[in-house]
Design a protein around this motif. Structure first.
Motif, PDB file in Angstrom:
ATOM      1  N   MET A  93       0.642  -1.220   0.172  1.00 52.98           N
ATOM      2  CA  MET A  93      -0.155   0.070   0.073  1.00 52.98           C
ATOM      3  C   MET A  93       0.786   1.267   0.092  1.00 52.98           C
ATOM      4  SD  MET A  93      -2.675  -1.192   2.867  1.00 52.98           S
ATOM      5  CE  MET A  93      -3.782  -2.905   2.432  1.00 52.98           C
ATOM      6  N   LEU A  94       1.740   1.138   0.834  1.00 52.27           N
ATOM      7  CA  LEU A  94       2.763   2.374   0.813  1.00 52.27           C
ATOM      8  C   LEU A  94       3.577   2.740  -0.438  1.00 52.27           C
ATOM      9  CD1 LEU A  94       4.482   2.142   4.612  1.00 52.27           C
ATOM     10  CD2 LEU A  94       2.880   3.889   3.708  1.00 52.27           C
ATOM     11  N   LYS A  95       3.905   1.578  -0.840  1.00 54.89           N
ATOM     12  CA  LYS A  95       4.736   1.794  -2.368  1.00 54.89           C
ATOM     13  C   LYS A  95       3.719   2.419  -3.513  1.00 54.89           C
ATOM     14  CE  LYS A  95       7.487  -1.108  -5.633  1.00 54.89           C
ATOM     15  NZ  LYS A  95       6.702  -0.813  -6.726  1.00 54.89           N
ATOM     16  N   GLY A 123      -1.210   1.623  15.315  1.00 57.59           N
ATOM     17  CA  GLY A 123      -0.357   2.853  14.945  1.00 57.59           C
ATOM     18  C   GLY A 123      -0.473   3.164  13.511  1.00 57.59           C
ATOM     19  N   VAL A 124       0.533   3.961  13.348  1.00 57.62           N
ATOM     20  CA  VAL A 124       0.829   4.676  12.123  1.00 57.62           C
ATOM     21  C   VAL A 124       1.961   4.303  11.207  1.00 57.62           C
ATOM     22  CG1 VAL A 124       0.960   6.898  10.882  1.00 57.62           C
ATOM     23  CG2 VAL A 124      -0.117   6.682  12.995  1.00 57.62           C
ATOM     24  N   TYR A 125       1.731   3.757   9.739  1.00 53.58           N
ATOM     25  CA  TYR A 125       2.631   3.639   8.679  1.00 53.58           C
ATOM     26  C   TYR A 125       2.763   4.794   7.685  1.00 53.58           C
ATOM     27  CZ  TYR A 125       1.061  -1.067  10.855  1.00 53.58           C
ATOM     28  OH  TYR A 125       0.983  -2.143  11.585  1.00 53.58           O
ATOM     29  N   TYR A 126       4.037   5.029   7.423  1.00 56.64           N
ATOM     30  CA  TYR A 126       4.567   5.873   6.266  1.00 56.64           C
ATOM     31  C   TYR A 126       6.003   5.740   6.058  1.00 56.64           C
ATOM     32  CZ  TYR A 126       6.947   7.854  10.648  1.00 56.64           C
ATOM     33  OH  TYR A 126       7.756   8.205  11.751  1.00 56.64           O
ATOM     34  N   VAL A 127       6.271   6.354   4.897  1.00 57.32           N
ATOM     35  CA  VAL A 127       7.413   6.358   4.389  1.00 57.32           C
ATOM     36  C   VAL A 127       8.425   7.713   4.603  1.00 57.32           C
ATOM     37  CG1 VAL A 127       8.958   6.259   2.315  1.00 57.32           C
ATOM     38  CG2 VAL A 127       7.076   4.743   2.744  1.00 57.32           C
ATOM     39  N   ASN A 128       9.573   7.526   5.158  1.00 61.60           N
ATOM     40  CA  ASN A 128      10.197   8.764   5.611  1.00 61.60           C
ATOM     41  C   ASN A 128      11.817   8.280   5.229  1.00 61.60           C
ATOM     42  OD1 ASN A 128      10.970  11.294   6.283  1.00 61.60           O
ATOM     43  ND2 ASN A 128      11.380  10.845   8.303  1.00 61.60           N
ATOM     44  N   GLU A 129      12.111   8.405   3.957  1.00 59.89           N
ATOM     45  CA  GLU A 129      13.505   7.564   3.813  1.00 59.89           C
ATOM     46  C   GLU A 129      13.134   5.990   3.437  1.00 59.89           C
ATOM     47  OE1 GLU A 129      16.703   9.049   6.180  1.00 59.89           O
ATOM     48  OE2 GLU A 129      16.691  11.075   5.193  1.00 59.89           O
ATOM     49  N   GLU A 130      12.707   5.545   4.637  1.00 62.43           N
ATOM     50  CA  GLU A 130      12.486   4.290   4.679  1.00 62.43           C
ATOM     51  C   GLU A 130      11.078   3.940   5.053  1.00 62.43           C
ATOM     52  OE1 GLU A 130      16.074   1.354   5.776  1.00 62.43           O
ATOM     53  OE2 GLU A 130      16.068   3.256   7.119  1.00 62.43           O
ATOM     54  N   PRO A 131      10.302   2.922   4.938  1.00 63.77           N
ATOM     55  CA  PRO A 131       9.246   2.488   5.329  1.00 63.77           C
ATOM     56  C   PRO A 131       8.959   2.409   6.932  1.00 63.77           C
ATOM     57  CG  PRO A 131       9.522   0.885   3.404  1.00 63.77           C
ATOM     58  CD  PRO A 131      10.844   1.730   3.894  1.00 63.77           C
ATOM     59  N   LYS A 132       8.059   3.096   7.700  1.00 66.95           N
ATOM     60  CA  LYS A 132       8.336   3.145   9.007  1.00 66.95           C
ATOM     61  C   LYS A 132       6.798   2.933   9.967  1.00 66.95           C
ATOM     62  CE  LYS A 132      12.490   6.165   9.282  1.00 66.95           C
ATOM     63  NZ  LYS A 132      13.172   7.287   9.640  1.00 66.95           N
ATOM     64  N   LEU A 185       2.887  21.107  21.961  1.00 69.39           N
ATOM     65  CA  LEU A 185       4.368  21.071  21.867  1.00 69.39           C
ATOM     66  C   LEU A 185       5.140  20.551  22.973  1.00 69.39           C
ATOM     67  CD1 LEU A 185       5.080  24.290  19.690  1.00 69.39           C
ATOM     68  CD2 LEU A 185       4.719  21.802  18.983  1.00 69.39           C
ATOM     69  N   SER A 186       4.511  21.034  24.315  1.00 66.67           N
ATOM     70  CA  SER A 186       4.865  20.509  25.375  1.00 66.67           C
ATOM     71  C   SER A 186       4.987  19.325  25.457  1.00 66.67           C
ATOM     72  CB  SER A 186       4.438  21.312  26.571  1.00 66.67           C
ATOM     73  OG  SER A 186       4.764  20.825  27.764  1.00 66.67           O
ATOM     74  N   GLU A 187       4.071  18.311  25.214  1.00 67.84           N
ATOM     75  CA  GLU A 187       3.839  16.859  25.422  1.00 67.84           C
ATOM     76  C   GLU A 187       4.862  16.468  24.446  1.00 67.84           C
ATOM     77  OE1 GLU A 187       0.251  14.940  25.795  1.00 67.84           O
ATOM     78  OE2 GLU A 187      -0.625  16.689  27.213  1.00 67.84           O
ATOM     79  N   LEU A 188       4.604  16.939  23.189  1.00 71.84           N
ATOM     80  CA  LEU A 188       5.713  16.225  22.135  1.00 71.84           C
ATOM     81  C   LEU A 188       7.071  16.467  22.375  1.00 71.84           C
ATOM     82  CD1 LEU A 188       6.228  15.541  19.197  1.00 71.84           C
ATOM     83  CD2 LEU A 188       6.192  17.799  18.443  1.00 71.84           C
ATOM     84  N   ASN A 189       7.694  17.504  23.218  1.00 70.05           N
ATOM     85  CA  ASN A 189       9.034  17.646  23.533  1.00 70.05           C
ATOM     86  C   ASN A 189       9.411  16.636  24.723  1.00 70.05           C
ATOM     87  OD1 ASN A 189      11.513  19.276  23.915  1.00 70.05           O
ATOM     88  ND2 ASN A 189      10.726  19.364  25.916  1.00 70.05           N
ATOM     89  N   ASP A 190       8.175  15.992  25.423  1.00 69.25           N
ATOM     90  CA  ASP A 190       8.611  14.919  26.293  1.00 69.25           C
ATOM     91  C   ASP A 190       8.382  13.689  25.936  1.00 69.25           C
ATOM     92  OD1 ASP A 190       9.113  17.077  28.263  1.00 69.25           O
ATOM     93  OD2 ASP A 190       7.015  16.913  29.095  1.00 69.25           O
ATOM     94  N   ASP A 191       7.753  13.517  24.784  1.00 70.63           N
ATOM     95  CA  ASP A 191       7.489  12.273  24.136  1.00 70.63           C
ATOM     96  C   ASP A 191       8.719  11.485  23.498  1.00 70.63           C
ATOM     97  OD1 ASP A 191       6.401  10.226  22.293  1.00 70.63           O
ATOM     98  OD2 ASP A 191       4.653  11.002  22.617  1.00 70.63           O
ATOM     99  N   THR A 192       9.136  10.213  23.869  1.00 79.17           N
ATOM    100  CA  THR A 192      10.351   9.632  23.689  1.00 79.17           C
ATOM    101  C   THR A 192      10.061   8.296  22.716  1.00 79.17           C
ATOM    102  OG1 THR A 192      10.259   8.084  25.539  1.00 79.17           O
ATOM    103  CG2 THR A 192      11.521  10.248  25.860  1.00 79.17           C
ATOM    104  N   ARG A 193       8.971   8.294  22.228  1.00 75.16           N
ATOM    105  CA  ARG A 193       8.760   7.049  21.184  1.00 75.16           C
ATOM    106  C   ARG A 193       9.291   7.332  20.129  1.00 75.16           C
ATOM    107  NH1 ARG A 193       2.323   7.573  20.604  1.00 75.16           N
ATOM    108  NH2 ARG A 193       2.510   9.537  22.082  1.00 75.16           N
ATOM    109  N   GLU A 194       9.740   6.481  19.538  1.00 67.09           N
ATOM    110  CA  GLU A 194      10.565   6.441  18.071  1.00 67.09           C
ATOM    111  C   GLU A 194       9.841   5.489  17.174  1.00 67.09           C
ATOM    112  OE1 GLU A 194      12.746   8.702  17.227  1.00 67.09           O
ATOM    113  OE2 GLU A 194      13.079   9.589  19.072  1.00 67.09           O
ATOM    114  N   PRO A 195      10.030   5.806  15.784  1.00 71.46           N
ATOM    115  CA  PRO A 195       9.537   4.748  14.850  1.00 71.46           C
ATOM    116  C   PRO A 195      10.458   3.778  14.553  1.00 71.46           C
ATOM    117  CG  PRO A 195      10.602   6.683  13.731  1.00 71.46           C
ATOM    118  CD  PRO A 195      10.489   6.736  15.376  1.00 71.46           C
ATOM    119  N   THR A 196      10.002   2.498  14.262  1.00 70.19           N
ATOM    120  CA  THR A 196      10.888   1.595  13.759  1.00 70.19           C
ATOM    121  C   THR A 196      10.753   1.371  12.140  1.00 70.19           C
ATOM    122  OG1 THR A 196       9.027  -0.172  14.176  1.00 70.19           O
ATOM    123  CG2 THR A 196      10.490   0.283  15.882  1.00 70.19           C
TER     124      THR A 196
END
Length: 321
Positions: free
Chosen positions: A214-216, A234-243, A307-318
């Motif tokens: 689908m992303l392709k 969650g959320v799927y997207y392409v940012n240089e690589e599929p994430k 933006l405050s909550e975003l600054n404290d959010d540590t999750r990262e995509p895989t």
């Protein structure tokens, strides 16, 4: 903040909760669906009922306005009490209205079950009736966002999105639009900087079965980037690589408006120069607040809180393969 014009439905939503023994149904023609049945021919007493102004366009416009955008809602309001309710909400939020008046406004009846999801009976009313002549030719906003549109309004949307010069464009391709497929929406997709679809809409739009496929397919036709939301997955997207980015666990009250909140949170962050991964987190933060509330707008965050909550959010995509 930038100015933004938002197209999409407006409704008065009527939420109904009935504490009855719903019957779960299995049927081969609905392998991918969970079906629940109410007793036929019975009067079912509701345990809770409430109303709220909503609709994909008004939900998003409210989120943008609370985050500091100079927001205009572009649509068709009914010349009835429901249309008056929507206009009161829009004006109360400081959102400008542009468009036309029709006959009967849109309404939504949300049937809430014991589960954390719901069924929505949606009557579009005059939401479908916005003509191109109702929109000034001079319209050239910094941002243009469109979601659920049908009928003549869909034709107007297609003409508008392809007419902009330097406008950032974002499309929430609801199932009504996604059914047209990539070929039917090619001119819209080629003019779209940010495309938002859920898993089912991505399947309808592309005809593909896996997230990677689908992303392709979407990346090949969308001018900018595509994002596939999949609820608790969650959320799927392409940012240089599929994430893939997972949401944080929250106690879900109602999922109505979660997609609108994600899209608005993402655009809010992108408009302020945040990178894509951070913008995805901002969208998830906004949507995670919405699902903990009883309406589609009551828990929306303002810009500083987001933006405050975003600054404290540590999750990262895989990265996904």
């Amino acid at each position: 903040m930038d100015d933004i014009v938002v197209m999409g439905s407006n409704t008065v939503d009527i939420y109904v909760q009935a504490d009855v023994d719903l019957i779960q149904i299995s049927h081969p023609s609905h392998d991918d669906d969970t079906l629940l049945g109410y007793p036929l021919g019975h009067k079912v007493l509701a345990d809770d009922a409430r109303t709220s102004v909503g609709g994909s366009g008004v939900n998003a416009a409210t989120a943008f306005q609370r985050c500091g955008f100079d927001t205009t809602y572009l649509g068709c309001l009914g010349d009835d009490m429901f249309g008056a309710n929507v206009l009161e909400h829009i004006e109360g939020e400081g959102i400008a209205f542009q468009g036309s008046l029709g006959d009967t406004n849109g309404i939504g009846v949300i049937l809430e079950s014991q589960a954390t999801d719901r069924t929505i009976l949606s009557y579009k009313g005059c939401n479908n009736d916005l003509a191109r002549d109702d929109v000034p030719d001079s319209l050239q906003p910094s941002w243009f966002y469109t979601s659920t549109v049908m009928g003549e309004t869909r034709s107007t949307m297609k003409q508008l999105i392809t007419s902009f010069d330097d406008t950032n464009t974002a499309v929430n391709a609801s199932s009504y639009i996604a059914k047209e497929g990539i070929d039917g929406l090619s001119t819209v997709l080629e003019a779209t900087d940010y495309l938002f679809v859920n898993h089912e809409e991505a399947r309808l739009l592309t005809g593909e079965k896996t997230i990677i496929q689908m992303l392709k397919a979407l990346t090949e036709v969308v001018r900018g980037q595509a994002f596939i939301t999949d609820g608790e997955n969650g959320v799927y997207y392409v940012n240089e690589e599929p994430k893939h980015m997972m949401p944080q666990h929250k106690d879900v009250v109602d999922t109505s408006g979660a997609g609108d909140a994600f899209n608005a949170g993402f655009i809010t962050a992108i408009s302020q120069g945040k990178p894509v991964n951070e913008a995805v987190k901002a969208g998830m933060i906004q949507s995670e607040h919405i699902i903990q509330g009883k309406t589609t707008t009551e828990n929306l965050l303002d810009n500083n809180t987001l933006l405050s909550e975003l600054n404290d959010d540590t999750r990262e995509p895989t990265v996904i393969r």
